[in-house]
Design a protein around this motif. Structure first.
Motif, mmCIF file in Angstrom:
data_model
loop_
_atom_site.group_PDB
_atom_site.id
_atom_site.type_symbol
_atom_site.label_atom_id
_atom_site.label_comp_id
_atom_site.label_asym_id
_atom_site.label_seq_id
_atom_site.Cartn_x
_atom_site.Cartn_y
_atom_site.Cartn_z
ATOM 1 N N ALA A 65 -3.353 10.760 -0.993
ATOM 2 C CA ALA A 65 -4.053 9.678 0.512
ATOM 3 C C ALA A 65 -3.803 10.503 1.637
ATOM 4 O O ALA A 65 -2.929 11.539 1.572
ATOM 5 N N ASP A 66 -4.026 10.031 2.359
ATOM 6 C CA ASP A 66 -3.897 10.274 4.619
ATOM 7 C C ASP A 66 -2.712 8.893 4.781
ATOM 8 O O ASP A 66 -3.082 8.088 4.366
ATOM 9 N N LEU A 67 -1.749 8.971 5.190
ATOM 10 C CA LEU A 67 -0.859 8.629 5.838
ATOM 11 C C LEU A 67 -1.323 8.137 7.469
ATOM 12 O O LEU A 67 -1.464 8.767 8.090
ATOM 13 N N TRP A 68 -1.841 7.168 7.720
ATOM 14 C CA TRP A 68 -1.705 6.720 9.230
ATOM 15 C C TRP A 68 -1.070 5.448 9.542
ATOM 16 O O TRP A 68 -1.035 4.492 8.768
ATOM 17 N N LEU A 69 0.367 5.549 9.928
ATOM 18 C CA LEU A 69 1.413 5.289 11.144
ATOM 19 C C LEU A 69 1.193 4.989 12.221
ATOM 20 O O LEU A 69 1.148 5.195 12.980
ATOM 21 N N ASP A 70 1.818 3.611 11.978
ATOM 22 C CA ASP A 70 2.278 2.547 13.137
ATOM 23 C C ASP A 70 3.523 3.458 13.630
ATOM 24 O O ASP A 70 4.607 3.278 14.416
ATOM 25 N N ARG A 71 4.353 3.395 12.450
ATOM 26 C CA ARG A 71 5.743 3.016 12.499
ATOM 27 C C ARG A 71 5.892 4.892 10.697
ATOM 28 O O ARG A 71 5.469 4.525 10.312
ATOM 29 N N ASP A 72 6.996 5.271 11.699
ATOM 30 C CA ASP A 72 7.679 5.990 10.456
ATOM 31 C C ASP A 72 8.345 5.220 9.435
ATOM 32 O O ASP A 72 9.308 5.107 9.576
ATOM 33 N N PRO A 73 8.462 5.288 8.498
ATOM 34 C CA PRO A 73 8.183 5.376 7.391
ATOM 35 C C PRO A 73 9.927 5.560 6.861
ATOM 36 O O PRO A 73 10.633 4.967 6.518
ATOM 37 N N HIS A 116 1.873 -4.740 11.599
ATOM 38 C CA HIS A 116 1.458 -2.824 10.542
ATOM 39 C C HIS A 116 2.330 -1.627 10.859
ATOM 40 O O HIS A 116 2.459 -1.760 12.090
ATOM 41 N N ALA A 117 2.660 -1.380 9.263
ATOM 42 C CA ALA A 117 3.943 -0.392 9.388
ATOM 43 C C ALA A 117 3.282 1.086 8.999
ATOM 44 O O ALA A 117 3.010 2.178 9.946
ATOM 45 N N PHE A 118 2.367 1.149 8.190
ATOM 46 C CA PHE A 118 1.743 2.422 7.944
ATOM 47 C C PHE A 118 0.546 2.247 7.271
ATOM 48 O O PHE A 118 0.092 1.061 6.582
ATOM 49 N N SER A 119 -0.422 2.875 6.672
ATOM 50 C CA SER A 119 -1.346 2.742 5.388
ATOM 51 C C SER A 119 -1.523 4.096 5.193
ATOM 52 O O SER A 119 -1.213 4.832 5.220
ATOM 53 N N GLY A 125 -11.657 6.996 1.122
ATOM 54 C CA GLY A 125 -11.560 6.393 1.793
ATOM 55 C C GLY A 125 -11.749 4.657 0.788
ATOM 56 O O GLY A 125 -11.745 3.651 2.245
ATOM 57 N N THR A 126 -12.020 4.383 -0.323
ATOM 58 C CA THR A 126 -12.306 3.709 -1.366
ATOM 59 C C THR A 126 -11.092 2.372 -1.150
ATOM 60 O O THR A 126 -11.380 1.393 -1.863
ATOM 61 N N HIS A 127 -9.782 2.966 -1.573
ATOM 62 C CA HIS A 127 -8.957 2.331 -1.113
ATOM 63 C C HIS A 127 -8.247 2.244 -0.587
ATOM 64 O O HIS A 127 -7.086 3.740 0.260
ATOM 65 N N SER A 128 -6.977 1.091 -0.563
ATOM 66 C CA SER A 128 -5.859 1.735 0.415
ATOM 67 C C SER A 128 -4.394 0.894 0.071
ATOM 68 O O SER A 128 -4.288 -0.317 -0.575
ATOM 69 N N ILE A 129 -3.147 0.671 0.435
ATOM 70 C CA ILE A 129 -1.869 0.419 0.221
ATOM 71 C C ILE A 129 -1.977 0.580 2.103
ATOM 72 O O ILE A 129 -1.315 1.444 2.301
#
Length: 171
Positions: A65-73, A116-119, A125-129
């Motif tokens: 996965a690619d991590l898309w961060l709004d906040r660093d986990p 939103h924290a991160f995805s 691109g077909t599924h995400s958390i």
């Protein structure tokens, strides 16, 4: 789910992940302990499958996965409560589409007090958390319904990471 309990559950994995040069980053574990998402830094994705199989640990899917961060986990406090949305897409999700959707839904996020924290988005691109700071999982379900975005499931999770200086919240 506490850090100590999660360490007991996963201790059978220790040798298997070390032998494959896998580094555990953090896990999101359901409050009931029946579902988890584990994030690893790995030389190759199949190393995680191999380690899980060798340790006899069940898994549903393992994907890069690619991590898309709004906040660093890694800055979340140990044991903090988050809401997880598992989402599948008919058309691949891109970062531009995601950012545009979040911008359009800004009022809904505010109204429901959801951040939103991160995805973690699959490489195709077909599924995400999608991980949110929200009081309840129902708040996140309501958000998805209001913006017309289907989801597979939404659940509450505890954030657990290895040896951190962050402290557990008071019970």
């Amino acid at each position: 789910m506490t850090y100590e309990h999660w360490m007991q559950v996963t201790q059978s994995m220790d040798g298997c992940i070390e032998a494959r040069n896998i580094q555990w980053q953090y896990s999101l574990v359901s409050m009931q302990g029946d579902r988890s998402i584990c994030v690893f830094q790995v030389p190759y994705t199949d190393a995680v499958r191999e380690a899980y199989r060798e340790a006899g640990m069940p898994f549903q899917r393992i994907w890069q996965a690619d991590l898309w961060l709004d906040r660093d986990p890694t800055n979340f406090p140990q044991g903090c409560s988050l809401a997880i949305a598992e989402v599948n897409y008919d058309s691949p999700m891109t970062k531009a589409i995601c950012e545009s959707s979040k911008h359009q839904a800004k009022g809904c996020f505010h109204e429901l007090n959801v951040q939103h924290a991160f995805s973690a988005v699959s490489m195709d691109g077909t599924h995400s958390i999608c991980v949110f700071s929200a009081v309840t999982a129902e708040d996140v379900r309501s958000l998805y319904r209001k913006i017309g975005q289907p989801f597979e499931r939404v659940w509450k999770a505890t954030f657990i990471q290895p040896n951190t200086n962050n402290t557990s919240p008071a019970s």
